[in-house]
Design a protein around this motif. Structure first.
Motif, PDB file in Angstrom:
ATOM      1  N   LEU A 140       0.803  -1.215   0.000  1.00 28.18           N
ATOM      2  CA  LEU A 140       0.000   0.000   0.000  1.00 28.18           C
ATOM      3  C   LEU A 140       0.841   1.274   0.000  1.00 28.18           C
ATOM      4  O   LEU A 140       0.404   2.310  -0.505  1.00 28.18           O
ATOM      5  N   GLU A 141       2.035   1.182   0.567  1.00 31.61           N
ATOM      6  CA  GLU A 141       2.858   2.390   0.688  1.00 31.61           C
ATOM      7  C   GLU A 141       3.950   2.458  -0.380  1.00 31.61           C
ATOM      8  O   GLU A 141       4.092   3.476  -1.060  1.00 31.61           O
ATOM      9  N   ARG A 144       2.207   1.238  -4.253  1.00 27.72           N
ATOM     10  CA  ARG A 144       0.800   1.613  -4.370  1.00 27.72           C
ATOM     11  C   ARG A 144       0.340   1.712  -5.830  1.00 27.72           C
ATOM     12  O   ARG A 144      -0.725   1.198  -6.185  1.00 27.72           O
ATOM     13  N   GLU A 145       1.116   2.372  -6.679  1.00 23.18           N
ATOM     14  CA  GLU A 145       0.701   2.569  -8.072  1.00 23.18           C
ATOM     15  C   GLU A 145       0.585   1.236  -8.825  1.00 23.18           C
ATOM     16  O   GLU A 145      -0.422   0.986  -9.493  1.00 23.18           O
ATOM     17  N   LEU A 148      -2.553  -0.414  -7.642  1.00 21.82           N
ATOM     18  CA  LEU A 148      -3.766   0.187  -8.197  1.00 21.82           C
ATOM     19  C   LEU A 148      -4.026  -0.307  -9.619  1.00 21.82           C
ATOM     20  O   LEU A 148      -5.170  -0.615  -9.986  1.00 21.82           O
ATOM     21  N   ASP A 161      -9.394   3.965  -0.978  1.00 22.57           N
ATOM     22  CA  ASP A 161      -8.407   3.466  -0.013  1.00 22.57           C
ATOM     23  C   ASP A 161      -8.906   2.230   0.734  1.00 22.57           C
ATOM     24  O   ASP A 161      -8.162   1.255   0.915  1.00 22.57           O
ATOM     25  N   LEU A 164      -9.070  -0.773  -1.621  1.00 21.01           N
ATOM     26  CA  LEU A 164      -7.717  -1.173  -2.019  1.00 21.01           C
ATOM     27  C   LEU A 164      -7.041  -1.955  -0.894  1.00 21.01           C
ATOM     28  O   LEU A 164      -6.340  -2.945  -1.134  1.00 21.01           O
ATOM     29  N   ASP A 165      -7.275  -1.531   0.345  1.00 25.85           N
ATOM     30  CA  ASP A 165      -6.753  -2.245   1.510  1.00 25.85           C
ATOM     31  C   ASP A 165      -7.319  -3.669   1.545  1.00 25.85           C
ATOM     32  O   ASP A 165      -6.584  -4.650   1.763  1.00 25.85           O
TER      33      ASP A 165
END
Length: 316
Positions: A140-141, A144-145, A148, A161, A164-165
Protein backbone atom coordinates in the motif's frame (compact mmCIF):
# COMPACT_ATOMS: atom_id res chain seq x y z
CA UNK A 1 -4.57 -49.72 -17.47
CA UNK A 2 -1.79 -48.20 -15.39
CA UNK A 3 0.86 -50.51 -14.05
CA UNK A 4 0.37 -50.54 -10.21
CA UNK A 5 4.14 -50.51 -9.78
CA UNK A 6 4.22 -47.06 -11.42
CA UNK A 7 1.87 -45.49 -8.87
CA UNK A 8 3.55 -43.18 -6.34
CA UNK A 9 3.89 -44.77 -2.91
CA UNK A 10 1.25 -43.82 -0.36
CA UNK A 11 2.86 -41.90 2.49
CA UNK A 12 1.97 -43.38 5.86
CA UNK A 13 0.28 -40.99 8.27
CA UNK A 14 1.17 -40.85 11.96
CA UNK A 15 -1.80 -39.44 13.83
CA UNK A 16 -0.80 -40.07 17.45
CA UNK A 17 2.24 -37.84 17.88
CA UNK A 18 4.02 -36.71 21.05
CA UNK A 19 5.52 -33.36 21.99
CA UNK A 20 7.59 -35.08 24.70
CA UNK A 21 9.53 -38.20 23.75
CA UNK A 22 8.00 -41.40 25.08
CA UNK A 23 11.50 -42.66 25.86
CA UNK A 24 11.85 -39.66 28.19
CA UNK A 25 8.40 -39.94 29.78
CA UNK A 26 9.07 -43.60 30.55
CA UNK A 27 11.84 -42.53 32.93
CA UNK A 28 9.23 -41.03 35.25
CA UNK A 29 7.27 -44.28 35.59
CA UNK A 30 6.95 -46.91 38.28
CA UNK A 31 6.13 -50.54 37.60
CA UNK A 32 2.69 -51.54 38.86
CA UNK A 33 1.59 -55.10 39.54
CA UNK A 34 -0.64 -57.10 37.26
CA UNK A 35 -1.45 -55.94 33.77
CA UNK A 36 -1.17 -52.21 34.50
CA UNK A 37 2.50 -52.07 33.52
CA UNK A 38 4.54 -48.88 33.90
CA UNK A 39 2.68 -45.80 35.09
CA UNK A 40 3.40 -42.14 35.81
CA UNK A 41 1.21 -39.41 37.24
CA UNK A 42 -0.49 -37.08 34.75
CA UNK A 43 -1.58 -33.86 36.44
CA UNK A 44 -4.06 -31.50 34.78
CA UNK A 45 -2.99 -27.98 35.75
CA UNK A 46 -6.39 -26.50 34.96
CA UNK A 47 -8.21 -29.13 37.04
CA UNK A 48 -5.97 -30.10 40.00
CA UNK A 49 -8.34 -32.88 41.04
CA UNK A 50 -7.85 -34.55 37.66
CA UNK A 51 -4.70 -36.54 38.25
CA UNK A 52 -4.25 -40.16 37.39
CA UNK A 53 -1.63 -42.83 36.87
CA UNK A 54 -1.40 -43.57 33.17
CA UNK A 55 0.88 -45.11 30.56
CA UNK A 56 3.49 -42.85 28.91
CA UNK A 57 1.81 -43.72 25.61
CA UNK A 58 -1.13 -41.43 26.42
CA UNK A 59 0.92 -38.52 27.81
CA UNK A 60 1.92 -35.35 25.96
CA UNK A 61 0.34 -36.64 22.79
CA UNK A 62 -0.96 -34.21 20.18
CA UNK A 63 -3.22 -35.59 17.46
CA UNK A 64 -2.03 -34.41 14.03
CA UNK A 65 0.52 -32.03 15.56
CA UNK A 66 2.22 -32.38 12.17
CA UNK A 67 -0.60 -33.06 9.74
CA UNK A 68 1.38 -33.34 6.49
CA UNK A 69 4.49 -35.52 6.02
CA UNK A 70 4.02 -36.74 9.59
CA UNK A 71 5.91 -40.01 9.01
CA UNK A 72 8.95 -38.17 7.67
CA UNK A 73 9.03 -35.90 10.71
CA UNK A 74 8.55 -38.79 13.14
CA UNK A 75 11.47 -40.58 11.46
CA UNK A 76 13.54 -37.41 11.92
CA UNK A 77 12.93 -37.40 15.69
CA UNK A 78 13.56 -41.15 15.91
CA UNK A 79 17.11 -40.71 14.60
CA UNK A 80 17.91 -39.08 17.96
CA UNK A 81 15.42 -40.79 20.29
CA UNK A 82 16.52 -44.35 19.46
CA UNK A 83 19.94 -43.78 21.06
CA UNK A 84 18.79 -41.99 24.22
CA UNK A 85 18.50 -44.98 26.61
CA UNK A 86 22.29 -45.43 26.55
CA UNK A 87 22.78 -41.69 27.02
CA UNK A 88 20.40 -41.67 29.99
CA UNK A 89 22.40 -44.48 31.58
CA UNK A 90 25.55 -42.37 31.25
CA UNK A 91 23.94 -39.34 32.90
CA UNK A 92 22.98 -41.39 35.95
CA UNK A 93 26.65 -41.71 36.92
CA UNK A 94 26.49 -38.10 38.21
CA UNK A 95 29.75 -37.17 36.49
CA UNK A 96 30.41 -34.80 33.56
CA UNK A 97 29.48 -36.22 30.16
CA UNK A 98 32.58 -36.47 27.97
CA UNK A 99 31.73 -39.08 25.33
CA UNK A 100 31.55 -37.16 22.00
CA UNK A 101 28.54 -39.14 20.75
CA UNK A 102 26.67 -38.59 24.00
CA UNK A 103 27.44 -34.87 23.87
CA UNK A 104 25.99 -34.63 20.38
CA UNK A 105 22.89 -36.63 21.28
CA UNK A 106 22.16 -34.54 24.35
CA UNK A 107 22.43 -31.36 22.29
CA UNK A 108 20.17 -32.82 19.62
CA UNK A 109 17.68 -34.05 22.23
CA UNK A 110 17.47 -30.55 23.69
CA UNK A 111 17.07 -29.03 20.21
CA UNK A 112 14.34 -31.57 19.41
CA UNK A 113 12.25 -30.53 22.43
CA UNK A 114 12.80 -26.83 21.82
CA UNK A 115 11.41 -27.18 18.30
CA UNK A 116 8.80 -29.93 18.64
CA UNK A 117 6.70 -27.84 20.98
CA UNK A 118 3.38 -26.08 21.28
CA UNK A 119 5.29 -22.82 21.60
CA UNK A 120 7.04 -23.19 18.26
CA UNK A 121 3.82 -24.20 16.52
CA UNK A 122 2.14 -21.06 17.87
CA UNK A 123 5.03 -18.92 16.61
CA UNK A 124 4.78 -20.63 13.22
CA UNK A 125 1.02 -20.12 13.05
CA UNK A 126 1.27 -16.44 14.02
CA UNK A 127 4.05 -15.83 11.50
CA UNK A 128 1.55 -15.69 8.62
CA UNK A 129 -0.53 -12.89 10.10
CA UNK A 130 2.58 -10.92 11.07
CA UNK A 131 4.19 -11.34 7.64
CA UNK A 132 0.90 -10.58 5.86
CA UNK A 133 0.45 -7.35 7.81
CA UNK A 134 3.98 -6.19 6.91
CA UNK A 135 3.54 -7.16 3.27
CA UNK A 136 0.23 -5.31 3.03
CA UNK A 137 1.80 -2.13 4.40
CA UNK A 138 4.62 -2.44 1.87
CA UNK A 139 2.17 -2.94 -1.01
CA UNK A 140 0.00 0.00 0.00
CA UNK A 141 2.86 2.39 0.69
CA UNK A 142 5.84 1.41 -1.45
CA UNK A 143 4.09 -0.26 -4.39
CA UNK A 144 0.80 1.61 -4.37
CA UNK A 145 0.70 2.57 -8.07
CA UNK A 146 1.44 -0.96 -9.39
CA UNK A 147 -1.15 -2.28 -6.92
CA UNK A 148 -3.77 0.19 -8.20
CA UNK A 149 -3.12 -0.90 -11.80
CA UNK A 150 -3.33 -4.56 -10.83
CA UNK A 151 -6.60 -3.96 -8.99
CA UNK A 152 -8.01 -2.08 -11.97
CA UNK A 153 -7.24 -4.98 -14.31
CA UNK A 154 -8.71 -7.50 -11.88
CA UNK A 155 -11.89 -5.61 -10.92
CA UNK A 156 -12.38 -3.08 -13.70
CA UNK A 157 -12.76 -0.36 -11.08
CA UNK A 158 -10.70 2.40 -9.52
CA UNK A 159 -10.64 1.38 -5.86
CA UNK A 160 -10.74 3.84 -2.98
CA UNK A 161 -8.41 3.47 -0.01
CA UNK A 162 -10.69 1.13 1.96
CA UNK A 163 -11.38 -1.22 -0.95
CA UNK A 164 -7.72 -1.17 -2.02
CA UNK A 165 -6.75 -2.25 1.51
CA UNK A 166 -9.26 -5.12 1.30
CA UNK A 167 -8.00 -6.11 -2.16
CA UNK A 168 -4.38 -6.23 -0.96
CA UNK A 169 -5.36 -8.38 2.04
CA UNK A 170 -7.34 -10.78 -0.16
CA UNK A 171 -4.51 -11.05 -2.70
CA UNK A 172 -2.04 -11.97 0.03
CA UNK A 173 -4.43 -14.48 1.64
CA UNK A 174 -5.06 -16.22 -1.68
CA UNK A 175 -1.36 -16.56 -2.58
CA UNK A 176 0.16 -20.03 -2.76
CA UNK A 177 2.51 -19.55 0.26
CA UNK A 178 -0.37 -18.30 2.40
CA UNK A 179 -2.62 -21.19 1.39
CA UNK A 180 0.16 -23.70 2.13
CA UNK A 181 0.67 -22.10 5.54
CA UNK A 182 -3.04 -22.16 6.37
CA UNK A 183 -3.31 -25.82 5.34
CA UNK A 184 -0.23 -26.71 7.38
CA UNK A 185 1.70 -27.98 4.37
CA UNK A 186 4.71 -25.80 5.14
CA UNK A 187 4.94 -26.77 8.85
CA UNK A 188 7.08 -29.91 8.30
CA UNK A 189 9.68 -27.92 6.35
CA UNK A 190 9.63 -25.24 9.02
CA UNK A 191 10.24 -27.87 11.72
CA UNK A 192 13.15 -29.37 9.79
CA UNK A 193 14.76 -25.95 9.24
CA UNK A 194 14.39 -24.92 12.87
CA UNK A 195 15.65 -28.27 14.16
CA UNK A 196 18.78 -27.93 12.00
CA UNK A 197 19.21 -24.32 13.15
CA UNK A 198 18.76 -25.21 16.83
CA UNK A 199 21.33 -28.02 16.55
CA UNK A 200 23.76 -25.60 14.92
CA UNK A 201 23.21 -23.03 17.69
CA UNK A 202 23.88 -25.69 20.35
CA UNK A 203 27.17 -26.93 18.92
CA UNK A 204 29.19 -24.92 21.45
CA UNK A 205 26.94 -25.68 24.43
CA UNK A 206 27.74 -28.42 26.93
CA UNK A 207 25.61 -30.54 29.26
CA UNK A 208 25.53 -30.00 32.99
CA UNK A 209 23.88 -32.99 34.67
CA UNK A 210 22.05 -31.85 37.79
CA UNK A 211 21.29 -34.52 40.39
CA UNK A 212 18.52 -34.20 42.97
CA UNK A 213 19.27 -36.26 46.10
CA UNK A 214 16.10 -34.86 47.69
CA UNK A 215 12.82 -34.31 45.95
CA UNK A 216 11.87 -35.29 42.41
CA UNK A 217 12.06 -33.39 39.16
CA UNK A 218 8.82 -33.20 37.20
CA UNK A 219 8.34 -32.70 33.46
CA UNK A 220 5.77 -30.58 31.65
CA UNK A 221 4.28 -30.82 28.18
CA UNK A 222 6.64 -27.99 27.12
CA UNK A 223 9.73 -29.25 28.93
CA UNK A 224 12.69 -27.55 27.19
CA UNK A 225 13.04 -24.06 28.66
CA UNK A 226 15.62 -21.38 27.83
CA UNK A 227 16.79 -19.19 30.72
CA UNK A 228 18.44 -15.80 31.18
CA UNK A 229 19.45 -14.23 34.50
CA UNK A 230 21.93 -12.03 36.32
CA UNK A 231 23.79 -13.52 39.29
CA UNK A 232 23.71 -17.12 40.54
CA UNK A 233 21.07 -19.40 39.04
CA UNK A 234 21.25 -21.70 42.06
CA UNK A 235 20.25 -18.78 44.29
CA UNK A 236 16.46 -18.99 44.46
CA UNK A 237 16.28 -15.19 44.94
CA UNK A 238 17.78 -14.59 41.49
CA UNK A 239 15.28 -13.24 38.96
CA UNK A 240 15.15 -15.51 35.91
CA UNK A 241 13.57 -14.91 32.49
CA UNK A 242 12.23 -18.00 30.75
CA UNK A 243 11.65 -18.81 27.07
CA UNK A 244 14.12 -16.28 25.73
CA UNK A 245 15.69 -16.70 22.29
CA UNK A 246 18.46 -19.30 22.13
CA UNK A 247 21.06 -16.64 21.30
CA UNK A 248 19.99 -14.62 24.37
CA UNK A 249 19.94 -17.59 26.76
CA UNK A 250 22.56 -18.35 29.40
CA UNK A 251 21.25 -21.88 29.90
CA UNK A 252 18.45 -24.20 28.88
CA UNK A 253 16.95 -27.01 30.92
CA UNK A 254 15.22 -30.32 30.23
CA UNK A 255 14.32 -32.88 32.93
CA UNK A 256 15.77 -36.33 32.26
CA UNK A 257 14.07 -38.21 35.10
CA UNK A 258 12.96 -37.84 38.72
CA UNK A 259 16.54 -37.46 39.93
CA UNK A 260 18.27 -35.87 36.94
CA UNK A 261 17.94 -32.73 34.86
CA UNK A 262 19.91 -31.59 31.81
CA UNK A 263 21.12 -28.01 31.81
CA UNK A 264 22.99 -26.83 28.73
CA UNK A 265 25.70 -24.25 29.40
CA UNK A 266 29.28 -23.22 28.64
CA UNK A 267 31.00 -26.37 29.96
CA UNK A 268 30.33 -30.02 30.73
CA UNK A 269 29.89 -30.50 34.48
CA UNK A 270 27.84 -32.34 37.07
CA UNK A 271 26.19 -30.70 40.08
CA UNK A 272 23.93 -31.46 43.03
CA UNK A 273 20.76 -29.44 43.52
CA UNK A 274 19.26 -28.63 46.91
CA UNK A 275 15.55 -29.22 47.38
CA UNK A 276 14.77 -25.50 46.96
CA UNK A 277 16.50 -25.51 43.55
CA UNK A 278 14.64 -28.65 42.49
CA UNK A 279 11.36 -26.99 43.43
CA UNK A 280 12.27 -23.87 41.47
CA UNK A 281 13.08 -25.93 38.39
CA UNK A 282 9.74 -27.68 38.86
CA UNK A 283 7.89 -24.37 39.15
CA UNK A 284 9.22 -23.41 35.70
CA UNK A 285 7.90 -26.67 34.29
CA UNK A 286 4.48 -25.83 35.72
CA UNK A 287 4.40 -22.19 34.61
CA UNK A 288 5.57 -23.07 31.07
CA UNK A 289 3.32 -26.09 30.56
CA UNK A 290 0.34 -25.84 28.24
CA UNK A 291 -1.94 -28.13 30.23
CA UNK A 292 -0.18 -31.09 31.89
CA UNK A 293 2.83 -31.97 33.98
CA UNK A 294 3.99 -35.52 34.62
CA UNK A 295 5.97 -37.07 37.44
CA UNK A 296 6.89 -40.27 39.22
CA UNK A 297 3.94 -41.09 41.49
CA UNK A 298 4.66 -39.44 44.83
CA UNK A 299 2.34 -37.76 47.35
CA UNK A 300 4.75 -34.96 48.24
CA UNK A 301 5.36 -34.13 44.57
CA UNK A 302 1.61 -34.08 43.94
CA UNK A 303 1.07 -31.69 46.87
CA UNK A 304 3.76 -29.36 45.53
CA UNK A 305 2.32 -29.36 42.00
CA UNK A 306 -1.18 -28.73 43.33
CA UNK A 307 -0.01 -25.71 45.33
CA UNK A 308 2.01 -24.31 42.41
CA UNK A 309 -0.82 -24.83 39.94
CA UNK A 310 -3.09 -22.89 42.28
CA UNK A 311 -0.66 -19.96 42.08
CA UNK A 312 -0.66 -20.30 38.28
CA UNK A 313 -4.47 -20.10 38.09
CA UNK A 314 -4.50 -17.03 40.34
CA UNK A 315 -1.88 -15.38 38.08
CA UNK A 316 -3.99 -16.17 35.00
Amino acid sequence: MQDPSLKPPVSRKVTNQHVVSKVLLSRFTVRRSGSRGSRLTRFDLDHPDWQSEVSPKVCANATDFVEHDSAKIEDLWQKTEQYMPKVFAATEKNVPVTDPQHLTLLRDFMALHLVRSYRFKTVHTNALSEASAKLKVKLLETHREPLLRLALRATGEHLDDKRLDEYAARMIAESSPAQAHIAGRDFPNSLERMFALAKERLQNWYPEIIWAPMGHFIIGDSPAITLRWQGNLMDTATDVQTNVAIDDAKAMILPLGPRHLLSMGPRSTAATAELAVVQRMNSWQISNARKHVFFKPNRHTADFVRAESSDRRIAD
